[in-house]
Design a protein around this motif. Structure first.
Motif, short mmCIF file in Angstrom:
data_model
loop_
_atom_site.label_atom_id
_atom_site.label_comp_id
_atom_site.label_asym_id
_atom_site.label_seq_id
_atom_site.Cartn_x
_atom_site.Cartn_y
_atom_site.Cartn_z
N TYR A 81 -6.38 3.47 4.57
CA TYR A 81 -6.63 2.19 5.23
C TYR A 81 -7.99 1.62 4.81
N THR A 82 -8.97 2.48 4.66
CA THR A 82 -10.30 2.03 4.19
C THR A 82 -10.17 1.38 2.82
N ALA A 83 -9.41 2.00 1.92
CA ALA A 83 -9.20 1.43 0.59
C ALA A 83 -8.49 0.08 0.69
N HIS A 84 -7.51 0.00 1.60
CA HIS A 84 -6.78 -1.26 1.81
C HIS A 84 -7.73 -2.36 2.32
N VAL A 85 -8.57 -2.02 3.27
CA VAL A 85 -9.54 -2.99 3.82
C VAL A 85 -10.55 -3.39 2.75
N ASP A 86 -11.07 -2.42 2.01
CA ASP A 86 -12.06 -2.72 0.97
C ASP A 86 -11.51 -3.68 -0.08
N ALA A 87 -10.22 -3.56 -0.37
CA ALA A 87 -9.59 -4.44 -1.36
C ALA A 87 -9.47 -5.87 -0.84
N ARG A 88 -9.48 -6.05 0.48
CA ARG A 88 -9.31 -7.37 1.08
C ARG A 88 -10.64 -8.00 1.52
N ALA A 89 -11.65 -7.18 1.74
CA ALA A 89 -12.92 -7.67 2.31
C ALA A 89 -13.74 -8.44 1.28
N ASN B 257 6.55 7.47 9.90
CA ASN B 257 6.65 6.12 9.37
C ASN B 257 5.88 6.09 8.06
N PRO B 258 6.58 5.91 6.94
CA PRO B 258 5.89 5.91 5.65
C PRO B 258 4.90 4.75 5.49
N ASP B 259 4.98 3.75 6.36
CA ASP B 259 4.05 2.63 6.30
C ASP B 259 2.71 2.93 6.96
N LEU B 260 2.61 4.05 7.69
CA LEU B 260 1.35 4.40 8.34
C LEU B 260 0.37 4.99 7.32
N LEU B 261 -0.85 4.50 7.38
CA LEU B 261 -1.91 4.95 6.48
C LEU B 261 -2.90 5.82 7.22
N ASP B 262 -3.43 6.83 6.54
CA ASP B 262 -4.53 7.59 7.13
C ASP B 262 -5.81 6.77 6.94
N ALA B 263 -6.92 7.25 7.49
CA ALA B 263 -8.17 6.49 7.47
C ALA B 263 -8.63 6.18 6.04
N ALA B 264 -8.50 7.14 5.14
CA ALA B 264 -8.96 6.92 3.75
C ALA B 264 -8.13 5.83 3.07
N ASP C 9 -9.06 9.86 13.24
CA ASP C 9 -8.02 10.46 14.08
C ASP C 9 -6.88 9.49 14.38
N LEU C 10 -6.90 8.30 13.78
CA LEU C 10 -5.87 7.29 14.00
C LEU C 10 -5.08 7.07 12.72
N LYS C 11 -3.92 6.43 12.85
CA LYS C 11 -3.13 5.95 11.72
C LYS C 11 -3.11 4.43 11.80
N TYR C 12 -2.88 3.79 10.65
CA TYR C 12 -3.00 2.33 10.57
C TYR C 12 -1.84 1.72 9.80
N LEU C 13 -1.49 0.49 10.17
CA LEU C 13 -0.55 -0.30 9.38
C LEU C 13 -1.36 -1.27 8.51
N LYS C 14 -0.78 -1.70 7.41
CA LYS C 14 -1.46 -2.68 6.56
C LYS C 14 -1.65 -4.01 7.29
N SER C 15 -0.90 -4.24 8.36
CA SER C 15 -1.07 -5.44 9.18
C SER C 15 -2.19 -5.28 10.21
N ASP C 16 -2.93 -4.15 10.13
CA ASP C 16 -4.18 -3.89 10.87
C ASP C 16 -4.02 -3.38 12.30
N GLU C 17 -2.82 -2.95 12.70
CA GLU C 17 -2.68 -2.26 13.98
C GLU C 17 -3.03 -0.78 13.77
N TRP C 18 -3.54 -0.16 14.84
CA TRP C 18 -3.76 1.29 14.81
C TRP C 18 -2.90 1.95 15.88
N ILE C 19 -2.66 3.26 15.67
CA ILE C 19 -1.87 4.04 16.62
C ILE C 19 -2.53 5.39 16.81
#
Length: 130
Positions: A122-130, A113-120, A8-18
């Motif tokens: 953002y999950t892919a973004h996190v998985d690529a960095r973890a 904001n086109p920079d906001l990511l949905d959960a899916a 239910d949240l949106k995320y930035l690649k810099s790891d903030e949520w809104i």
């Protein structure tokens, strides 16, 4: 490692949520971010009434490992800061999406904001960095 990434949240690649509810936005950092920072020891909170541009910084989170600027995905005026974090900054570690929220603001610009990511995404973004 699987991180808690609420849908239910949106995320930035810099790891903030809104979380946007009407014209109010609540901002914080993600479970992944708090995990990477580790033991959070201080949160530099802004003043209520501060005008925040989209992409502007609304504070700093400091841990024993690093300090990280916090960026807003929307434009607004800060209406509330989480005073609990002044005495217990580690609340972000234990409850990043609940009691560990950082600021609330009245949105004064577009929430698009086109920079906001949905959960899916953002999950892919996190998985690529973890």
């Amino acid at each position: 490692m699987a991180f808690n990434i609420p849908s239910d949240l949106k995320y930035l690649k810099s790891d903030e949520w809104i979380r946007i509810e009407g014209d109010t936005a609540t901002l914080g950092i993600s479970d992944f971010a708090q995990d990477q920072l580790n033991d959070i020891v201080f949160v530099d909170l802004p003043e209520v009434g501060t005008n925040l541009p989209k992409g502007g910084t609304f504070g700093v989170v400091e841990s024993v490992k690093a300090a990280s600027d916090l960026f807003s995905p929307v434009e607004g005026v800060i209406t509330e800061v989480n005073d609990l974090l002044r005495k217990s900054p580690e609340t972000i570690n234990s409850d990043p999406y609940g009691n560990g929220w950082i600021v609330k603001l009245k949105v004064t610009g577009s929430v698009d904001n086109p920079d906001l990511l949905d959960a899916a995404a953002y999950t892919a973004h996190v998985d690529a960095r973890a």
